[in-house]
Design an enzyme around this catalytic site. Structure first.
Site, PDB file in Angstrom:
ATOM      1  N   ASP A 144     -13.812 -13.044  43.877  1.00  0.00           N
ATOM      2  CA  ASP A 144     -13.385 -14.301  43.303  1.00  0.00           C
ATOM      3  C   ASP A 144     -12.352 -13.434  42.187  1.00  0.00           C
ATOM      4  O   ASP A 144     -12.807 -12.940  41.062  1.00  0.00           O
ATOM      5  CB  ASP A 144     -14.674 -14.862  42.587  1.00  0.00           C
ATOM      6  CG  ASP A 144     -14.320 -15.987  41.755  1.00  0.00           C
ATOM      7  OD1 ASP A 144     -13.019 -16.710  41.886  1.00  0.00           O
ATOM      8  OD2 ASP A 144     -14.652 -16.118  40.610  1.00  0.00           O
ATOM      9  N   GLU A 166     -11.149 -16.429  47.897  1.00  0.00           N
ATOM     10  CA  GLU A 166     -10.440 -17.731  47.795  1.00  0.00           C
ATOM     11  C   GLU A 166      -9.068 -17.670  47.952  1.00  0.00           C
ATOM     12  O   GLU A 166      -8.405 -16.738  47.586  1.00  0.00           O
ATOM     13  CB  GLU A 166     -10.879 -18.429  46.615  1.00  0.00           C
ATOM     14  CG  GLU A 166     -12.315 -18.923  46.560  1.00  0.00           C
ATOM     15  CD  GLU A 166     -12.562 -19.865  45.388  1.00  0.00           C
ATOM     16  OE1 GLU A 166     -13.971 -20.202  45.090  1.00  0.00           O
ATOM     17  OE2 GLU A 166     -11.707 -19.773  44.478  1.00  0.00           O
ATOM     18  N   ASP A 205     -18.630 -15.404  37.919  1.00  0.00           N
ATOM     19  CA  ASP A 205     -17.706 -14.815  38.738  1.00  0.00           C
ATOM     20  C   ASP A 205     -18.433 -14.246  40.089  1.00  0.00           C
ATOM     21  O   ASP A 205     -17.878 -14.347  41.125  1.00  0.00           O
ATOM     22  CB  ASP A 205     -16.804 -13.925  38.212  1.00  0.00           C
ATOM     23  CG  ASP A 205     -16.134 -14.446  36.827  1.00  0.00           C
ATOM     24  OD1 ASP A 205     -15.687 -15.770  37.047  1.00  0.00           O
ATOM     25  OD2 ASP A 205     -15.984 -13.899  35.781  1.00  0.00           O
TER      26      ASP A 205
END
Length: 157
Positions: A7, A67, A139
């Site tokens: 992330d 992502e 996170d």
């Protein structure tokens, strides 16, 4: 298959390592690589790359997942995210790791059943899917979610 979920963020990049064996997943490790907001950009990017290089060296993942980038309303924030993401991907590339990319809505849907889930829902579901896990922060929870989604969505290699 050992999968590193990422992330990316300039201030705190979350990472999570899972082992996927068929449909079974288990937690290996998770954490965050934080940077000093007062440090120059170049130093922060080096810190991200070095921190993730250490994680990769310690856990020897077979692949990574992150992502896909999204555009913020603030162009400056988007640019900083892109720079941090570049450092993260460079660390993976230097280690010879392929990186699968997944849309944030797809990750949320894979983990919670809905693409509109809030961070709290994602973290709660990660705890359900990885019983007993101690999550290092939001996170890291997001990074574990990316790894879990990748285990289910990406083709087996």
């Amino acid at each position: 298959m050992v999968i590193l979920g990422l992330d990316p963020s300039l201030s705190s990049t979350g990472w999570g390592v899972i082992r996927a064996e068929g449909s079974r997943i288990t937690h290996v490790a998770n954490g965050q690589v934080k940077t000093d907001p007062a440090a120059p950009m170049a130093e922060r990017l080096v810190a991200l790359q070095a921190g993730l290089a250490a994680v990769i060296a310690e856990h020897a993942p077979e692949r990574a997942a992150a992502e896909e980038i999204f555009v913020n309303k603030n162009p400056q924030s988007t640019l900083k995210l892109a720079q941090a993401r570049g450092a993260v991907l460079a660390a993976c590339g230097a280690a010879g790791l392929g990186v699968n990319e997944h849309a944030a809505r797809l990750v949320k849907k894979a983990v919670t059943g809905t693409g509109a889930a809030e961070k709290v829902q994602v973290a709660a579901m990660v705890k359900v899917l990885l019983p007993g896990v101690q999550i290092a922060g939001s996170d890291a929870a997001d990074a574990l979610a990316v790894a879990i989604a990748d285990a289910h969505l990406a083709p087996r290699s």
